[in-house]
Design a protein around this motif. Structure first.
Motif: not given
Length: 127
Positions: A104-115
């Motif tokens: 859900f979070f990866s679809d709705h909020k950009a997750i950085s490579v570091e995260e």
């Protein structure tokens, strides 16, 4: 510490959460100190006093009396509340699936490579 009922986890309102954040960060406080720690526009003294008493009835806050003055302190840690709150979110919205939550979070909020790396490292460390 007194535990909030596990059978029926209670969610804090926005106003209650603001007071709990202050108590978690600053430690025990009287109502005037809670007011001083709040951002403008500050609520009335009686409003804060009422909210603290509600938190006490819910089992989140305790107090020590010094004459007519009451010093309030948290009965539940920030981590314990966050854990219960997130468990409720996980169960109510994602069927208890952590992978659906992350998706859900990866679809709705950009997750950085570091995260992403940090999440993977946390999961590896938990094994």
């Amino acid at each position: 510490m007194v535990a909030v009922s596990k059978n029926r986890p209670q969610e804090l309102t926005r106003a209650e959460l603001e007071i709990m954040r202050i108590l978690w960060a600053e430690g025990p406080a009287v109502v005037h100190a809670l007011l001083d720690a709040m951002e403008e526009p500050r609520p009335a003294y009686n409003t804060v006093s009422t909210i603290v008493r509600i938190l006490e009835k819910k089992g989140f806050v305790g107090h020590k009396a010094y004459g007519k003055t009451h010093e309030y302190y948290p009965l539940i840690s920030k981590d314990d509340y966050a854990r219960r709150y997130m468990d409720t979110v996980l169960d109510n919205f994602f069927g208890g699936s952590l992978s659906r939550l992350v998706s859900f979070f990866s679809d709705h909020k950009a997750i950085s490579v570091e995260e992403t790396d940090a999440i993977l490292n946390l999961l590896r460390d938990k094994k």
